[in-house]
Enzyme design. Structure first.
Site, PDB file in Angstrom:
ATOM      1  CG  ASP A  58      -1.587  -1.159   1.618  1.00  0.00           C
ATOM      2  OD1 ASP A  58      -1.487  -2.138   0.890  1.00  0.00           O
ATOM      3  OD2 ASP A  58      -2.289  -1.151   2.649  1.00  0.00           O
ATOM      4  CD  GLU A 240      -7.097  -5.072   4.067  1.00  0.00           C
ATOM      5  OE1 GLU A 240      -6.537  -5.832   4.861  1.00  0.00           O
ATOM      6  OE2 GLU A 240      -6.796  -5.012   2.855  1.00  0.00           O
TER       7      GLU A 240
HETATM    8  C1  FRU Z   1      -3.921  -3.575   2.713  1.00  0.00           C
HETATM    9  C2  FRU Z   1      -3.303  -4.019   4.019  1.00  0.00           C
HETATM   10  C3  FRU Z   1      -3.666  -3.066   5.137  1.00  0.00           C
HETATM   11  C4  FRU Z   1      -2.548  -3.260   6.106  1.00  0.00           C
HETATM   12  C5  FRU Z   1      -1.364  -3.486   5.198  1.00  0.00           C
HETATM   13  C6  FRU Z   1      -0.359  -4.458   5.727  1.00  0.00           C
HETATM   14  O1  FRU Z   1      -3.260  -4.050   1.606  1.00  0.00           O
HETATM   15  O2  FRU Z   1      -3.691  -5.332   4.328  1.00  0.00           O
HETATM   16  O3  FRU Z   1      -4.941  -3.292   5.687  1.00  0.00           O
HETATM   17  O4  FRU Z   1      -2.372  -2.150   6.929  1.00  0.00           O
HETATM   18  O5  FRU Z   1      -1.890  -3.987   3.985  1.00  0.00           O
HETATM   19  O6  FRU Z   1       0.775  -4.491   4.927  1.00  0.00           O
END
Ligand code: FRU
Length: 519
Positions: A58, A240
């Site tokens: 992300d 998310e």
């Molecule tokens: C989304 C996610 C978020 C988390 C991060 C962990 O892709 O799963 O929810 O904070 O990636 O790397």
């Protein structure tokens, strides 16, 4: 890193050992001697941000400050698969060409550094500022892997870090966490904005099937305001990475809530949905009950916007999918970001939709276009015979005065082809990568993905941003958007237009895009 040095070293040794014991990651060793030069590797995106090496997911903490765009990102420096998360860092003055910076946040005794946001605390509400200087404050999730392993349900909490040198270095707040877990396994990805009408900060946090809103006067003390979404939108997986945004449309303030979802996307795996509605300082209320996607393609995820950009809302997503992101056939690094996109609201009939367009800054790498008008496509037109060979990375813009089934086919001499187009009968755009190259690494990869046409006008436009291993399709001014990645064994050097019957492309414009990397 906030710990004093000897303690920091002890701590990272302890954490390192703990990771070795707990994390089932497969470190892939790269023979750096034999590897091709950086940013010249097969499949390496040339006009999209990717880390020099290792795993990225992300985009995080995106904030604009003093002429610089900061991009932080979920990063695991020790492998090309996901692992203990850090915040990688890069900066740019034009959103397109990036400079890599040292890692901004390392895991610590509270756990991995998961996704989150960053704000400019102009009035120093947090008190982190010194000598009249406003601090940049990052709000992120601490994820405690030991708590997760032990089956607890409070292992994700929200924490702060601040920077007093324009985002160069970051200090974690000694009072972390600032928001404890209320007993929810999934409680993460805080996105914070300043709500001027109430003179307070608003945080949107994702839980399994809802977004929770909190408010704070100072970024340190948070009060729960409301919950949103249990019975609305898509719920095929975990919610998310939310983002709450406001726009002006016809003199009226409209609010948009972005909610990323994994899995359960329209073409499988992860994707970004959004809700248009109202926010009154406490509660978000959607104005529609249908599910809407910011990008229907398989490869845009965890997308959120930069903070501190005024009326502009600039969006960036991770250009991959949790279904197969960790097994795509790249050796030194894994995954890239989308191009930056400007979001706006567009009315279609009585409904308001979010449209995305590549940000105008992309023009800094666009060459003079080859333009063709009233191009007749009778079943098939090889562009090589018409135009000089134009290979990726490139931008292709097409407009038609009517609706017709047509596509652009990119192919190589190995017989691999990528097809991107519009099908009039089903009223859908599509990216067909089923024969685009290597699909062997995951059974869900060889797909033809579709997106509905949202616009109702009788004319249409399509802009394609094509990189070495990705295509982003923006149709009808960004009302229908799709992103897809692909892995041809050799670059596509042939391009043809295909049509059902006789179709006139009113205008076709092809521009080369210059690599954003110095090699
Ligand atoms: C989304 C996610 C978020 C988390 C991060 C962990 O892709 O799963 O929810 O904070 O990636 O790397």
């Amino acid at each position: 890193m906030i710990l004093a040095k000897p303690a920091a070293i002890r701590m990272s040794l302890m954490i390192g050992l703990w990771f070795l014991l707990l994390t089932p990651t497969v470190a892939q060793s790269i023979d750096k001697e034999a590897a091709p030069p950086l940013y010249s590797e097969p499949h390496r995106p040339q006009v999209h941000f990717s880390p020099k090496e290792s795993w990225m997911n992300d985009p995080n903490g995106m904030v604009y400050y003093n002429g610089t765009y900061h991009l932080f990102y979920q990063y695991y420096p020790d492998s090309t698969v996901w692992g203990p998360m850090h915040w990688g860092h890069a900066t740019s003055t034009n959103l397109v060409q990036w400079t890599h910076r040292p890692i901004a946040l390392y895991p610590d005794s509270l756990g991995y550094i998961f996704s989150g946001s960053a704000v400019v605390d102009k009035q120093n509400t947090s008190g982190f500022g010194q000598n009249g200087q406003a601090p940049l404050v990052a709000i992120f999730t601490h994820h405690d892997p030991a708590g997760e392993k032990a089956g607890r349900n409070d292992y994700q909490v929200q924490s702060l870090a601040y920077s007093l040198d324009s985002g160069r270095t970051w200090t974690k707040y000694a009072g972390n966490p600032v928001l404890k877990n209320p007993g929810l396994k999934d409680f993460r990805d805080p996105k914070v904005m300043w709500y001027e009408a109430g003179r307070k900060w608003i945080m949107a946090v994702a839980t399994y099937s809802q977004i929770l809103f909190y408010s704070s006067p100072d970024l340190k003390n948070w009060t729960k305001e409301s919950e949103f979404g249990k019975d609305l939108g898509a719920h095929g997986g975990v919610w998310e990475c939310p983002d709450l945004l406001s726009f002006e449309l016809n003199g009226k303030k409209e609010w948009v809530l972005l909610v990323n979802l994994n899995p359960g996307g329209p073409n499988g795996g992860s994707a970004t949905q959004y809700f248009v509605g109202d926010f009154d300082g406490k509660t978000f209320t959607a104005s529609h009950s249908d599910t809407r996607w910011l990008d229907y393609g398989p490869d845009e995820y965890a997308g959120v916007t930069w903070s501190n950009t005024g009326d502009r809302k600039i969006f960036l997503g991770w250009m991959s999918n949790w279904l197969y992101g960790q097994v795509v056939p790249t050796a030194r690094w894994r995954s890239a970001m989308t191009v930056p996109r400007d979001l706006s609201l567009k009315q279609v009939g009585n409904e308001v939709y979010v449209a995305s367009q590549p940000s105008k800054e992309l023009d800094v790498i666009v060459s003079k276009p080859l333009v063709y008008e009233n191009l007749q496509v009778q079943n098939r037109l090889d562009l090589k015979t018409k135009v000089k060979e134009v290979v990726a990375p490139c931008r292709i813009e097409m407009s038609l005065d009517n609706l017709a089934s047509y596509s652009l086919v990119l192919s190589n001499d190995a017989g691999e082809e990528l097809v991107v187009g519009f099908d009039k009968d089903s009223n859908q755009f599509y990216i067909d990568r089923s024969r685009a190259g290597d699909t062997s690494f995951h059974q869900a990869f060889a797909t033809r993905s579709v997106a509905p046409r949202i616009a109702t006008a009788s004319s249409m436009t399509m802009t394609l941003v094509i990189d070495v291993s990705s295509v982003e399709l923006f149709a009808d001014g960004g009302l229908s958007v799709m992103t897809g990645i692909f892995f041809p064994s050799t670059p596509y050097t042939n391009q043809r237009l295909q049509a059902t019957g006789n179709v006139v492309i009113k205008k076709l414009s092809i521009s080369r895009l210059k690599s954003i990397w110095k090699k």
